[in-house]
Design an enzyme around this catalytic site. Structure first.
Site, PDB file in Angstrom:
ATOM      1  N   HIS A 160      -2.503  11.035   0.241  1.00  0.00           N
ATOM      2  CA  HIS A 160      -1.998  10.839   1.606  1.00  0.00           C
ATOM      3  C   HIS A 160      -1.326  12.151   2.012  1.00  0.00           C
ATOM      4  CE1 HIS A 160      -0.771   7.463   4.579  1.00  0.00           C
ATOM      5  NE2 HIS A 160      -0.413   8.607   5.151  1.00  0.00           N
ATOM      6  N   TYR A 162      -4.697   2.179  15.636  1.00  0.00           N
ATOM      7  CA  TYR A 162      -3.477   2.213  16.438  1.00  0.00           C
ATOM      8  C   TYR A 162      -3.767   1.990  17.921  1.00  0.00           C
ATOM      9  CZ  TYR A 162      -0.764   3.666  12.414  1.00  0.00           C
ATOM     10  OH  TYR A 162      -0.137   3.689  11.201  1.00  0.00           O
ATOM     11  N   ARG A 196       0.861  -1.190   0.000  1.00  0.00           N
ATOM     12  CA  ARG A 196       0.000   0.000   0.000  1.00  0.00           C
ATOM     13  C   ARG A 196       0.895   1.238   0.000  1.00  0.00           C
ATOM     14  NH1 ARG A 196      -2.401   3.189   4.608  1.00  0.00           N
ATOM     15  NH2 ARG A 196      -3.908   4.521   3.576  1.00  0.00           N
ATOM     16  N   ASN A 205      -7.547   2.478   9.709  1.00  0.00           N
ATOM     17  CA  ASN A 205      -6.254   2.580  10.376  1.00  0.00           C
ATOM     18  C   ASN A 205      -6.519   2.534  11.872  1.00  0.00           C
ATOM     19  OD1 ASN A 205      -5.158   2.905   7.876  1.00  0.00           O
ATOM     20  ND2 ASN A 205      -4.550   5.049   8.147  1.00  0.00           N
ATOM     21  N   GLU A 226      -7.071   8.977   5.842  1.00  0.00           N
ATOM     22  CA  GLU A 226      -7.287   9.726   7.084  1.00  0.00           C
ATOM     23  C   GLU A 226      -7.633  11.198   6.827  1.00  0.00           C
ATOM     24  OE1 GLU A 226      -4.361   9.297  10.108  1.00  0.00           O
ATOM     25  OE2 GLU A 226      -4.324   7.119  10.024  1.00  0.00           O
ATOM     26  N   GLU A 239      -3.635   0.229   8.225  1.00  0.00           N
ATOM     27  CA  GLU A 239      -2.428   0.586   8.974  1.00  0.00           C
ATOM     28  C   GLU A 239      -2.550   0.096  10.403  1.00  0.00           C
ATOM     29  OE1 GLU A 239      -1.269   4.739   9.055  1.00  0.00           O
ATOM     30  OE2 GLU A 239      -1.631   4.944   6.902  1.00  0.00           O
TER      31      GLU A 239
HETATM   32  C1  FCB Z   1      -1.125   7.467  10.380  1.00  0.00           C
HETATM   33  C2  FCB Z   1      -0.722   8.032   9.037  1.00  0.00           C
HETATM   34  C3  FCB Z   1       0.618   7.513   8.554  1.00  0.00           C
HETATM   35  C4  FCB Z   1       1.618   7.459   9.679  1.00  0.00           C
HETATM   36  C5  FCB Z   1       1.056   6.688  10.842  1.00  0.00           C
HETATM   37  C6  FCB Z   1       2.011   6.530  11.980  1.00  0.00           C
HETATM   38  O1  FCB Z   1      -2.044   8.291  10.976  1.00  0.00           O
HETATM   39  O2  FCB Z   1      -1.691   7.710   8.077  1.00  0.00           O
HETATM   40  O3  FCB Z   1       1.045   8.331   7.500  1.00  0.00           O
HETATM   41  O4  FCB Z   1       1.944   8.745  10.047  1.00  0.00           O
HETATM   42  O5  FCB Z   1      -0.100   7.337  11.312  1.00  0.00           O
END
Ligand code: FCB
Length: 469
Positions: free
Chosen positions: A121, A295, A77, A293, A166, A356
């Site tokens: 992006h 985290y 990606r 995404n 995002e 992500e």
């Molecule tokens: C996300 C972004 C990516 C990178 C990661 C750590 O929010 O999409 O570009 O910065 O965080």
């Protein structure tokens, strides 16, 4: 020890983005992007370090694809740099830019890796910023034309497309000023966010009209807000922050407009964007997949002076930064929590890719043995991958997982201070070194199985207060 088996058709990938890795910011006819300008503005990045060099992916394409082949990933990606293809944002394409992405796509395919291409992006052509940027409604047409160019040139070989990555980054960039282009104007911030939803919808329509055969979707980051206590104030804050972030987009993408609750908030704060007839219908164009995404989560406290927004895991985070650093929470249930928003709140059953997930390490220079022993990253990725597999098994339509990131790279306002790569990059020599996590991921890709020792922390937990771990 629990062994997790991945289904044969589960896509394993790695992700990058153009500005963060390519470098060659001013080569071969590329125009400036808003990030080229922002990171050269004093006070905008940690240490005032610009990202022009990325990590030299532009010149090390063949080597980097070789690393991916060795990893054994199914998919790569990456994003296209709009100003590399259209230096002025509109008008005549830059042939050298087209040639670069042709090489990237062809070599990726030749390595048996499927390209998953993101159109945007975060690196808007600076020329378009000078014409008002994302808050200017004209961006809808500019983006559509750019998308058509990409489909036309690459759509014969690329079969998975993401319109935007995002879109909340527009709020950081126009509403808060902590990302490019550095404007801090909430009215323009919200307008940018709405314009982006319409631009997205128009790109999806353009793709359907293009005759290309493939899938198109969007990537949204979901950071669920969990109230630190059961107090009314904490619960209201959690809801408000979610409304202001991912629900702003999901309401448009799946709901046909903002919820009455969000609309009321926008009106009360004087931030309702200008909306034209048909905008919400356009934004709601049916999608082939949704990229999430994920985290972590953010725990909010109404009494915390850092609220709203970057309240989360530790007090030292740069406002608006998307990175994690020492002291972060390891919270794989964030993935199921994000899925629950889509499935339960919006009733969306579209296939999902985790586009992500990853974690940054503080100082990961190779030791005397020449290696980086990033055990935390292995734990982190294995937790989220186990969560993704469990969700797939529960029938929640999770089709794949992309590790962020293939390489250590330029982490936006944090510059090079946050390292998310499976491969270490020496910034002097740009030499790539496999970390332990790269060896681990290669084993996962080849064997399609891995061990995860903490099954008790998996599973949906929406709304649970802090302290489950
Ligand atoms: C996300 C972004 C990516 C990178 C990661 C750590 O929010 O999409 O570009 O910065 O965080």
């Amino acid at each position: 020890m629990t062994e997790i088996l991945l289904p044969d058709d589960f896509v394993l990938g790695v992700a990058t983005s153009a500005y963060q890795v390519e470098g060659a910011a001013h080569e071969d006819g590329k125009g400036a992007s808003i990030w080229d300008v922002f990171t050269r503005t004093p006070g905008k990045t940690i240490g005032d370090v610009p990202g022009d060099a990325g990590v030299d992916h532009y010149h090390r394409l063949t080597e980097d694809i070789g690393h991916m082949r060795r990893l054994g990933v199914d998919s790569y990606r990456f994003s296209l740099s709009w100003p590399r293809l259209l230096p002025n944002g509109t008008g005549t394409p830059n042939q050298a830019g087209i040639d670069f992405y042709d090489r990237l796509i062809d070599q990726t395919l030749a390595a048996g890796i499927r390209p998953h291409v993101t159109l945007y992006h975060w690196d808007l052509p600076h020329a378009l910023q000078e014409r008002g940027g994302w808050p200017n409604r004209d961006v809808i047409g500019w983006f559509e034309d750019y998308a058509r160019l990409a489909f036309d040139r690459f759509g014969d070989r690329v079969t998975q497309w993401t319109t935007l990555n995002e879109p909340i980054a527009l709020w950081m960039g126009y509403g808060m000023g902590v990302f490019a282009p550095g404007e801090a104007d909430p009215v323009r911030g919200k307008q940018a966010m709405h314009n982006a939803m319409v631009a997205h919808g128009r790109a999806v329509q353009a793709y359907r009209e293009s005759g290309c055969r493939g899938d198109i979707g969007i990537v949204v980051d979901v950071w669920r807000r969990h109230p630190a206590t059961g107090s009314r104030a904490d619960r209201d804050l959690a809801l408000a922050e979610e409304d202001d972030s991912f629900r702003f987009f999901f309401d448009e993408l799946f709901g046909g407009g903002w919820s009455a609750r969000l609309q009321q908030r926008l009106d009360a704060t004087g931030l309702t964007p200008m909306v034209e007839d048909g905008d919400f219908a356009t934004a709601r164009a049916p999608l082939d997949f949704i990229g999430l995404n994920v985290y972590s989560r953010i725990v909010v406290r109404a009494t915390d002076p850092r609220t709203p927004w970057w309240t989360s895991e530790n007090a030292d985070r740069l406002p608006g930064g998307n990175y994690l650093s020492g002291g972060r929470e390891f919270y794989p249930a964030a993935l199921s929590d994000a899925l629950a928003v889509l499935r339960d709140e919006y009733g969306v059953t579209t296939p999902v890719y985790i586009t992500e997930n990853g974690v940054s390490g503080p100082d990961e220079t190779p030791g005397v043995d020449g290696r980086v022993h990033d055990a935390d990253r292995i734990t982190y990725l294995s937790g989220f991958l186990a969560e993704a597999e469990a969700a797939a098994r529960r029938g929640l339509g999770v089709k794949g997982f992309y590790a962020w990131s293939l390489l250590d790279n330029y982490e936006w306002a944090a510059a090079y201070t946050e390292k998310f790569g499976l491969l270490h990059v020496d910034l002097e020599t740009m030499q790539r070194t496999w970390k332990d996590s790269a060896d681990w991921y290669a084993r996962v890709c080849h064997e399609r199985r891995f061990a995860f020792d903490h099954p008790e922390i998996l599973g949906p937990t929406s709304g649970l207060p802090i302290g489950r771990m």
